[in-house]
Design an enzyme around this catalytic site. Structure first.
Site, PDB file in Angstrom:
ATOM      1  N   LYS A 169      39.402 -11.957  30.208  1.00  0.00           N
ATOM      2  CA  LYS A 169      40.290 -11.084  29.411  1.00  0.00           C
ATOM      3  C   LYS A 169      41.123 -11.907  28.427  1.00  0.00           C
ATOM      4  O   LYS A 169      41.195 -11.607  27.236  1.00  0.00           O
ATOM      5  CB  LYS A 169      41.215 -10.260  30.334  1.00  0.00           C
ATOM      6  CG  LYS A 169      40.477  -9.387  31.340  1.00  0.00           C
ATOM      7  CD  LYS A 169      41.402  -8.554  32.194  1.00  0.00           C
ATOM      8  CE  LYS A 169      42.301  -9.337  33.148  1.00  0.00           C
ATOM      9  NZ  LYS A 169      41.582 -10.020  34.252  1.00  0.00           N
TER      10      LYS A 169
ATOM     11  N   ARG B 175      46.972  -1.598  35.415  1.00  0.00           N
ATOM     12  CA  ARG B 175      46.261  -2.036  36.611  1.00  0.00           C
ATOM     13  C   ARG B 175      46.302  -0.992  37.709  1.00  0.00           C
ATOM     14  O   ARG B 175      45.726  -1.211  38.779  1.00  0.00           O
ATOM     15  CB  ARG B 175      46.959  -3.292  37.149  1.00  0.00           C
ATOM     16  CG  ARG B 175      46.218  -4.589  36.903  1.00  0.00           C
ATOM     17  CD  ARG B 175      47.126  -5.701  37.391  1.00  0.00           C
ATOM     18  NE  ARG B 175      46.427  -6.890  37.757  1.00  0.00           N
ATOM     19  CZ  ARG B 175      46.243  -7.933  36.932  1.00  0.00           C
ATOM     20  NH1 ARG B 175      46.664  -7.892  35.692  1.00  0.00           N
ATOM     21  NH2 ARG B 175      45.635  -9.008  37.368  1.00  0.00           N
TER      22      ARG B 175
ATOM     23  N   ARG C 223      39.357 -23.679  36.781  1.00  0.00           N
ATOM     24  CA  ARG C 223      40.612 -23.596  36.023  1.00  0.00           C
ATOM     25  C   ARG C 223      41.771 -24.195  36.824  1.00  0.00           C
ATOM     26  O   ARG C 223      42.681 -24.803  36.265  1.00  0.00           O
ATOM     27  CB  ARG C 223      40.924 -22.140  35.650  1.00  0.00           C
ATOM     28  CG  ARG C 223      42.145 -22.028  34.740  1.00  0.00           C
ATOM     29  CD  ARG C 223      42.403 -20.608  34.298  1.00  0.00           C
ATOM     30  NE  ARG C 223      42.774 -19.764  35.409  1.00  0.00           N
ATOM     31  CZ  ARG C 223      42.985 -18.459  35.319  1.00  0.00           C
ATOM     32  NH1 ARG C 223      42.844 -17.846  34.156  1.00  0.00           N
ATOM     33  NH2 ARG C 223      43.328 -17.764  36.375  1.00  0.00           N
TER      34      ARG C 223
ATOM     35  N   ARG D  33      46.885 -23.273  37.627  1.00  0.00           N
ATOM     36  CA  ARG D  33      47.577 -21.993  37.854  1.00  0.00           C
ATOM     37  C   ARG D  33      47.727 -21.764  39.347  1.00  0.00           C
ATOM     38  O   ARG D  33      46.761 -21.881  40.104  1.00  0.00           O
ATOM     39  CB  ARG D  33      46.804 -20.846  37.190  1.00  0.00           C
ATOM     40  CG  ARG D  33      47.729 -20.010  36.311  1.00  0.00           C
ATOM     41  CD  ARG D  33      46.992 -18.943  35.575  1.00  0.00           C
ATOM     42  NE  ARG D  33      46.845 -17.741  36.374  1.00  0.00           N
ATOM     43  CZ  ARG D  33      46.352 -16.616  35.886  1.00  0.00           C
ATOM     44  NH1 ARG D  33      45.958 -16.549  34.635  1.00  0.00           N
ATOM     45  NH2 ARG D  33      46.262 -15.562  36.671  1.00  0.00           N
TER      46      ARG D  33
ATOM     47  N   ARG E  55      43.202 -11.389  45.057  1.00  0.00           N
ATOM     48  CA  ARG E  55      43.282 -10.748  43.726  1.00  0.00           C
ATOM     49  C   ARG E  55      42.053  -9.871  43.489  1.00  0.00           C
ATOM     50  O   ARG E  55      42.162  -8.780  42.929  1.00  0.00           O
ATOM     51  CB  ARG E  55      43.405 -11.824  42.631  1.00  0.00           C
ATOM     52  CG  ARG E  55      44.825 -12.403  42.541  1.00  0.00           C
ATOM     53  CD  ARG E  55      44.841 -13.795  41.945  1.00  0.00           C
ATOM     54  NE  ARG E  55      44.414 -13.840  40.567  1.00  0.00           N
ATOM     55  CZ  ARG E  55      43.981 -14.949  39.947  1.00  0.00           C
ATOM     56  NH1 ARG E  55      43.922 -16.100  40.615  1.00  0.00           N
ATOM     57  NH2 ARG E  55      43.630 -14.920  38.683  1.00  0.00           N
TER      58      ARG E  55
HETATM   59  P1  AP5 Z   1      40.371 -15.986  31.528  1.00  0.00           P
HETATM   60  O1  AP5 Z   1      40.103 -15.658  30.106  1.00  0.00           O
HETATM   61  O2  AP5 Z   1      41.628 -16.681  31.883  1.00  0.00           O
HETATM   62  O3  AP5 Z   1      40.168 -14.664  32.436  1.00  0.00           O
HETATM   63  P2  AP5 Z   1      41.221 -13.533  32.774  1.00  0.00           P
HETATM   64  O4  AP5 Z   1      40.403 -12.292  32.970  1.00  0.00           O
HETATM   65  O5  AP5 Z   1      42.315 -13.515  31.786  1.00  0.00           O
HETATM   66  O6  AP5 Z   1      41.673 -14.080  34.203  1.00  0.00           O
HETATM   67  P3  AP5 Z   1      43.132 -14.105  34.860  1.00  0.00           P
HETATM   68  O7  AP5 Z   1      43.017 -15.059  36.008  1.00  0.00           O
HETATM   69  O8  AP5 Z   1      44.186 -14.308  33.867  1.00  0.00           O
HETATM   70  O9  AP5 Z   1      43.151 -12.626  35.395  1.00  0.00           O
HETATM   71  P4  AP5 Z   1      44.100 -11.921  36.383  1.00  0.00           P
HETATM   72  O10 AP5 Z   1      43.846 -10.497  36.073  1.00  0.00           O
HETATM   73  O11 AP5 Z   1      43.897 -12.326  37.790  1.00  0.00           O
HETATM   74  O12 AP5 Z   1      45.536 -12.528  36.025  1.00  0.00           O
HETATM   75  P5  AP5 Z   1      46.814 -11.964  35.309  1.00  0.00           P
HETATM   76  O13 AP5 Z   1      47.442 -13.091  34.615  1.00  0.00           O
HETATM   77  O14 AP5 Z   1      46.514 -10.718  34.556  1.00  0.00           O
HETATM   78  O15 AP5 Z   1      39.121 -16.834  32.060  1.00  0.00           O
HETATM   79  C1  AP5 Z   1      39.161 -17.408  33.343  1.00  0.00           C
HETATM   80  C2  AP5 Z   1      38.495 -18.794  33.297  1.00  0.00           C
HETATM   81  O16 AP5 Z   1      37.108 -18.620  33.009  1.00  0.00           O
HETATM   82  C3  AP5 Z   1      39.068 -19.694  32.190  1.00  0.00           C
HETATM   83  O17 AP5 Z   1      39.133 -21.009  32.663  1.00  0.00           O
HETATM   84  C4  AP5 Z   1      38.031 -19.554  31.040  1.00  0.00           C
HETATM   85  O18 AP5 Z   1      37.945 -20.701  30.257  1.00  0.00           O
HETATM   86  C5  AP5 Z   1      36.743 -19.304  31.814  1.00  0.00           C
HETATM   87  N1  AP5 Z   1      35.785 -18.437  31.097  1.00  0.00           N
HETATM   88  C6  AP5 Z   1      36.085 -17.340  30.342  1.00  0.00           C
HETATM   89  N2  AP5 Z   1      34.962 -16.770  29.862  1.00  0.00           N
HETATM   90  C7  AP5 Z   1      33.919 -17.528  30.320  1.00  0.00           C
HETATM   91  C8  AP5 Z   1      32.496 -17.454  30.168  1.00  0.00           C
HETATM   92  N3  AP5 Z   1      31.922 -16.486  29.437  1.00  0.00           N
HETATM   93  N4  AP5 Z   1      31.744 -18.378  30.808  1.00  0.00           N
HETATM   94  C9  AP5 Z   1      32.333 -19.343  31.554  1.00  0.00           C
HETATM   95  N5  AP5 Z   1      33.664 -19.485  31.728  1.00  0.00           N
HETATM   96  C10 AP5 Z   1      34.455 -18.579  31.128  1.00  0.00           C
HETATM   97  O19 AP5 Z   1      47.723 -11.536  36.554  1.00  0.00           O
HETATM   98  C11 AP5 Z   1      48.273 -12.492  37.438  1.00  0.00           C
HETATM   99  C12 AP5 Z   1      49.195 -11.804  38.436  1.00  0.00           C
HETATM  100  O20 AP5 Z   1      50.300 -11.188  37.748  1.00  0.00           O
HETATM  101  C13 AP5 Z   1      48.580 -10.650  39.255  1.00  0.00           C
HETATM  102  O21 AP5 Z   1      47.901 -11.126  40.396  1.00  0.00           O
HETATM  103  C14 AP5 Z   1      49.810  -9.827  39.605  1.00  0.00           C
HETATM  104  O22 AP5 Z   1      50.537 -10.422  40.657  1.00  0.00           O
HETATM  105  C15 AP5 Z   1      50.664  -9.933  38.329  1.00  0.00           C
HETATM  106  N6  AP5 Z   1      50.382  -8.865  37.354  1.00  0.00           N
HETATM  107  C16 AP5 Z   1      49.890  -9.028  36.080  1.00  0.00           C
HETATM  108  N7  AP5 Z   1      49.757  -7.840  35.471  1.00  0.00           N
HETATM  109  C17 AP5 Z   1      50.165  -6.895  36.353  1.00  0.00           C
HETATM  110  C18 AP5 Z   1      50.225  -5.470  36.294  1.00  0.00           C
HETATM  111  N8  AP5 Z   1      49.830  -4.791  35.208  1.00  0.00           N
HETATM  112  N9  AP5 Z   1      50.685  -4.815  37.382  1.00  0.00           N
HETATM  113  C19 AP5 Z   1      51.103  -5.490  38.484  1.00  0.00           C
HETATM  114  N10 AP5 Z   1      51.045  -6.845  38.612  1.00  0.00           N
HETATM  115  C20 AP5 Z   1      50.580  -7.539  37.554  1.00  0.00           C
HETATM  116 MG    MG Z   2      44.410 -13.781  31.912  1.00  0.00          MG
END
Ligand code: AP5
Ligand code: MG
Length: 193
Positions: A14, A90, A129, A135, A146
């Site tokens: 994402k 979410r 990562r 992270r 997650r």
């Molecule tokens: P990346 O682009 O970072 O993927 P992402 O989908 O953004 O992954 P996140 O880990 O950020 O998702 P998440 O939903 O768990 O975390 P969030 O920060 O939203 O890519 C991941 C890795 O893969 C990178 O190293 C990248 O280089 C690699 N990659 C990408 N594409 C690739 C490809 N095609 N091939 C190979 N490698 C690739 O949430 C974190 C926490 O915050 C949650 O657990 C929760 O506690 C809280 N939170 C956030 N939003 C909310 C909400 N709306 N409601 C409640 N709690 C929330």
């Molecule tokens: Mg992200």
């Protein structure tokens, strides 16, 4: 205005894809995960509370993230051609709240782009990562939680948008450039309709 949701499990790309799309379409990237990590780093009251949930891979309460998105919409609406929401909504409650916030501004979601990536690929990406960026929620135990939270509370959000004919499914594995191309094809369909 063009308002998109980039949707998918943890590690589905994402954040990676959102940074590419914001440039091409002049959109504002709103990632609740990034906003929350900013609050944690600044050690605000909100950040200190949220950190406990984030470290465990559980969701932060709806009202907290809805409040953050509401502020971000107020602060950015005039300067961009639309928004990319990443990691939000979410839960169905967050999706309904987003519809209300946008409709007060005469706006709506145009499409939810849902990235599909297998669980094994996700774990591999996030453990890699963890080494590169450190992270704190990228340990195998927290990654598994997650993914469980995604399956149980978040994946149904796609149905909410499917009911409104706004869901587009995208293969999220493979070359990053190819994935970007497929996302752009879906976005260009909106622009031409
Ligand atoms: P990346 O682009 O970072 O993927 P992402 O989908 O953004 O992954 P996140 O880990 O950020 O998702 P998440 O939903 O768990 O975390 P969030 O920060 O939203 O890519 C991941 C890795 O893969 C990178 O190293 C990248 O280089 C690699 N990659 C990408 N594409 C690739 C490809 N095609 N091939 C190979 N490698 C690739 O949430 C974190 C926490 O915050 C949650 O657990 C929760 O506690 C809280 N939170 C956030 N939003 C909310 C909400 N709306 N409601 C409640 N709690 C929330
Ligand atoms: Mg992200």
């Amino acid at each position: 205005m063009l308002n998109l949701i980039l949707f998918g499990p943890p590690g589905s790309g994402k954040g990676t894809q959102a940074s590419r799309l914001v440039e091409k379409y002049n959109l504002k990237h709103l990632s609740t995960g990034d906003l929350l990590r900013g609050e944690v780093a600044a050690q605000t009251e909100l950040g200190i509370e949220a950190k406990k949930k984030m470290d465990a891979g559980d969701l932060v309460p709806d009202e907290v993230v809805i409040g953050m998105i509401s502020n971000a919409l107020d602060n950015n609406a005039a300067s961009v051609e639309g928004f990319i929401f990443d990691g939000f909504p979410r839960t169905t409650a967050q999706a309904k709240a987003l519809d209300e916030l946008l409709s007060k501004k005469g706006l709506q979601i145009d499409k939810l782009l849902s990235l599909h990536v297998s669980e094994d690929e996700i774990v591999g990406r996030l453990l890699k990562r963890a080494k590169d960026q450190g992270r704190l929620d990228d340990t195998e135990e927290v990654i598994r939680n997650r993914m469980k939270v995604y399956r149980e509370s978040t994946s149904i959000v796609a149905d909410y948008y499917a009911d409104q004919y706004k869901l587009a499914d995208i293969q999220g594995e493979g070359e990053m450039d190819k994935i970007t191309e497929n996302l752009c094809s879906q976005i260009d369909l909106i622009a031409s309709s």
